[in-house]
Scaffold this active site. Structure first.
Site, PDB file in Angstrom:
ATOM      1  N   HIS A 202      43.703 129.648  -8.236  1.00 20.67           N
ATOM      2  CA  HIS A 202      44.173 129.433  -6.651  1.00 20.67           C
ATOM      3  C   HIS A 202      45.520 129.033  -6.808  1.00 20.67           C
ATOM      4  CE1 HIS A 202      44.957 127.915  -2.844  1.00 20.67           C
ATOM      5  NE2 HIS A 202      43.629 128.748  -2.426  1.00 20.67           N
TER       6      HIS A 202
ATOM      7  N   GLN B 241      35.527 125.007  -5.277  1.00 21.59           N
ATOM      8  CA  GLN B 241      34.821 125.798  -5.258  1.00 21.59           C
ATOM      9  C   GLN B 241      33.178 125.181  -5.643  1.00 21.59           C
ATOM     10  OE1 GLN B 241      34.719 128.360  -2.526  1.00 21.59           O
ATOM     11  NE2 GLN B 241      36.733 127.983  -2.463  1.00 21.59           N
TER      12      GLN B 241
END
Ligand code: C6P
Length: 418
Positions: free
Chosen positions: A134, A214
């Site tokens: 990310h 996540q």
């Protein structure tokens, strides 16, 4: 760790109806249809126990923490520090002083970059970052590299979106100082072998920072078993509020790191003559009044997750993922991106002749919320030759019927845009 899609038991152990009853938002309608919320990787919904924590705090004991001697301040401080103990158990950290409250994963990584990075990295050093990251685990390192002159090397992925461990091993040199990698990819759902990666990093004298944004909603995390030097996650992806997250760091590393923000709460003494001395961990890294209600509510979220059980959540999401994968695989021209055998509840795909944004907008009209775009993972998407995907991501409260509604809506929408 096993494949979520294949380890799912035949009979799910979750009482999904009871779980859904905890989430008031799930009974709302969108464009006249029942909401089907499949954007959980962006932010998960919030159970009533978490919402109630805000009411209890603001209606009962709103006060600043660690400062006052009055009853409200005591109660607020106890509840705030109570969450630190809850987080300790959640991550199996050794001590609460290894847990810093931040605004989220992004701030946690920026803390490590600006404190540990600035003190320990120099020109000629190397930092390894995976292709799956990310932007929040890329840009802080790029900003610092531009200033300090160290080199960023990228750990490659194969065509399934699986990290190439041989290539990872081969990237190490005597100048490698840090590995920064996510535990689970937000864009593809790939679960990375962070424990094995930590062993390899440590064998080369490097540290490892794991972005757990996540992973924490889907699987039990044990930072000591992984042997992570730093581990970060966000409250709002694990059924908690926005504006709060956690940085775990090994005590000896945090002890040696300089503060990165100055202000109240992080000091021991301040003097114009003698300068400033700093507070003990974890307060050294918590300058200013924190998000008190959010931290307390995060504690409720983690208790809620523990009550449901992460193994059961992971298994159920594996079932949802398997069903969704099967349903969309029959759609003509649809290609799934991210087909790792070890995968969390994320389904990313592109469709020939239909732009992701169009699909996202139209499927919303049918009550289905998915995310479309680059998912803050542009280097990954560019590597796969796309600038956007559609992403459906699952949580404990999603049902197989919702997956069917999603698949039917998707087919309808594709028919409209082609
Ligand atoms: N990913 C998504 O839709 P913050 O914004 O600090 O809470 O989390 C940032 C972040 C860091 N790492 C990973 C792996 C992430 O998935 C995220 C947030 C959201 O995928 C919003 S872009």
């Amino acid at each position: 760790m096993t494949d979520l899609a294949t380890r799912a038991p035949a009979t799910p152990t979750l009482d999904v109806a009871a779980i859904r009853a905890d989430f008031p938002i799930l009974s709302r309608q969108v464009h006249g249809r029942p909401l089907v919320y499949l954007d959980n990787a962006a932010t998960s919904q919030t159970p009533r126990q978490v919402i109630a924590a805000f009411d209890a705090y603001y209606g009962g004991y709103n006060a600043n923490i660690h400062r006052g001697l009055h009853t409200l301040a005591d109660e607020a401080t106890a509840a705030f520090e109570g969450t630190r103990e809850t987080v300790r158990g959640f991550l199996n950290a050794a001590e609460t002083r290894e847990l810093i409250f931040t605004r989220g994963t992004t701030e946690a990584i920026n803390l490590v970059a600006n404190s540990w990075g600035r003190a320990n990295l120099k020109a000629g050093d190397e930092v390894l970052i995976s292709r799956l990251e990310h932007h929040s685990n890329i840009v802080p390192w790029q900003l610092l590299a531009a200033e300090l002159g160290f080199t960023i090397k990228v750990i490659p992925v194969d065509e399934r979106g699986v990290l190439d461990l041989d290539a990872y091993r081969a990237l190490f040199t005597e100048r490698t100082r840090l590995v920064a990698v996510n535990h689970v990819s937000n864009a593809f759902g790939t679960i990375n072998p962070v424990k094995a990666m930590a062993t390899i990093a440590h064998a080369h004298g490097a540290l490892i920072l794991v972005d757990g944004a996540q992973a924490t909603p889907h699987q039990a995390v044990d930072v000591r078993d992984i042997d992570a030097d730093f581990y970060a996650f966000s409250g709002h992806k694990v059924y908690g509020p926005t504006g709060v997250g956690v940085l775990y760091g090994k005590a000896d590393l945090l002890e040696a790191m300089p503060p990165w923000q100055g202000g109240g709460e992080m000091i021991a003494t301040v003097s114009f003559e003698a300068g400033t001395t700093f507070a003990e961990l974890p307060h050294k890294f918590e300058a200013g009044t924190p998000a008190i209600a959010e931290v307390i509510a995060l504690g409720e979220a983690l208790k809620w997750v523990a009550g449901v059980g992460l193994d059961a959540i992971g298994a159920w999401e594996g079932r949802l993922l398997a069903h969704a994968t099967e349903r969309v695989s029959t759609i003509d021209g649809l290609r799934i991106l991210g087909t790792a055998p070890d995968k969390a509840g994320v389904l990313s795909f592109v469709v020939d002749g239909a732009h992701a944004q169009d699909i996202g907008l139209l499927i919303d009209q049918l009550g289905v919320a998915i995310r479309t775009g680059h998912h803050c993972a542009q280097p990954l998407l560019a590597h796969f030759g796309v600038d956007a995907t559609c992403r459906a991501s699952f949580a404990a409260y999603n049902t197989l019927e919702e997956i069917d509604v999603f698949a039917e809506a998707l087919e309808r929408v594709i028919g409209m845009v082609r």
